[in-house]
Design a protein around this motif. Structure first.
Motif, PDB file in Angstrom:
ATOM      1  N   MET A   1       1.007  -1.094  -0.211  1.00 17.62           N
ATOM      2  CA  MET A   1       0.017  -0.315  -0.119  1.00 17.62           C
ATOM      3  C   MET A   1       0.895   0.995   0.122  1.00 17.62           C
ATOM      4  O   MET A   1       1.792   0.868   0.855  1.00 17.62           O
ATOM      5  N   GLU A   4       0.365   7.441   0.775  1.00 17.27           N
ATOM      6  CA  GLU A   4      -0.138   8.429   0.203  1.00 17.27           C
ATOM      7  C   GLU A   4      -2.025   7.327   0.823  1.00 17.27           C
ATOM      8  O   GLU A   4      -2.755   7.977   1.808  1.00 17.27           O
ATOM      9  N   LEU A   5      -2.171   6.351   0.435  1.00 17.53           N
ATOM     10  CA  LEU A   5      -3.851   5.258   0.671  1.00 17.53           C
ATOM     11  C   LEU A   5      -2.713   5.220   2.012  1.00 17.53           C
ATOM     12  O   LEU A   5      -4.705   4.876   3.084  1.00 17.53           O
ATOM     13  N   THR A   6      -2.123   4.770   3.150  1.00 19.42           N
ATOM     14  CA  THR A   6      -2.134   4.575   4.488  1.00 19.42           C
ATOM     15  C   THR A   6      -2.161   5.926   5.272  1.00 19.42           C
ATOM     16  O   THR A   6      -3.487   5.445   6.041  1.00 19.42           O
ATOM     17  N   LEU A   8      -4.588   8.075   4.325  1.00 23.73           N
ATOM     18  CA  LEU A   8      -5.697   8.265   3.948  1.00 23.73           C
ATOM     19  C   LEU A   8      -6.918   7.154   4.899  1.00 23.73           C
ATOM     20  O   LEU A   8      -7.711   7.402   5.574  1.00 23.73           O
ATOM     21  N   ALA A   9      -6.358   6.202   5.360  1.00 19.75           N
ATOM     22  CA  ALA A   9      -6.666   4.758   5.928  1.00 19.75           C
ATOM     23  C   ALA A   9      -7.019   5.238   7.062  1.00 19.75           C
ATOM     24  O   ALA A   9      -7.815   4.942   7.758  1.00 19.75           O
ATOM     25  N   LEU A  10      -5.331   5.797   7.755  1.00 20.11           N
ATOM     26  CA  LEU A  10      -5.624   6.092   8.923  1.00 20.11           C
ATOM     27  C   LEU A  10      -6.583   7.294   9.537  1.00 20.11           C
ATOM     28  O   LEU A  10      -7.030   7.654  10.872  1.00 20.11           O
ATOM     29  N   GLY A  12      -9.053   8.318   7.877  1.00 18.03           N
ATOM     30  CA  GLY A  12     -10.503   7.457   8.326  1.00 18.03           C
ATOM     31  C   GLY A  12     -11.371   7.144   9.282  1.00 18.03           C
ATOM     32  O   GLY A  12     -12.097   7.020   9.263  1.00 18.03           O
ATOM     33  N   LEU A  13      -9.840   6.109   9.598  1.00 16.94           N
ATOM     34  CA  LEU A  13      -9.735   5.695  11.280  1.00 16.94           C
ATOM     35  C   LEU A  13     -10.183   6.168  11.855  1.00 16.94           C
ATOM     36  O   LEU A  13     -10.954   6.091  13.106  1.00 16.94           O
ATOM     37  N   GLN A  15     -11.676   9.453  11.641  1.00 18.52           N
ATOM     38  CA  GLN A  15     -12.389  10.598  12.010  1.00 18.52           C
ATOM     39  C   GLN A  15     -13.812   9.119  12.169  1.00 18.52           C
ATOM     40  O   GLN A  15     -14.380   9.541  13.659  1.00 18.52           O
TER      41      GLN A  15
END
Length: 66
Positions: A1, A4-6, A8-10, A12-13, A15
């Motif tokens: 991954m 940037e995706l990491t 973004l995922a973090l 979202g988590l 939030q």
């Protein structure tokens, strides 16, 4: 991954966790009927953040300011 995706995922988590930390105490203090009702100002008398305990009010304002 990719990094940037990491991130973004973090984000979202983070939030989702912040939303749960705000919603659970607000529902316990105000009741589900009040928190699920329409957000008409005249029906509440005061903003929800002013009707809960100070720590829960801080969480509501922090989530609103994002």
């Amino acid at each position: 991954m990719t990094p940037e995706l990491t991130v973004l995922a973090l984000a979202g988590l983070f939030q989702a966790v912040q939303y749960v930390l705000m919603a659970v105490p607000a529902n316990l203090e105000l009741g589900v009927i009040k928190t699920l009702s329409p957000r008409d100002r005249h029906s509440f008398g005061a903003p929800l953040a002013d009707q809960v305990s100070p720590p829960t009010g801080h969480l509501i304002r922090a989530l609103k300011d994002l």
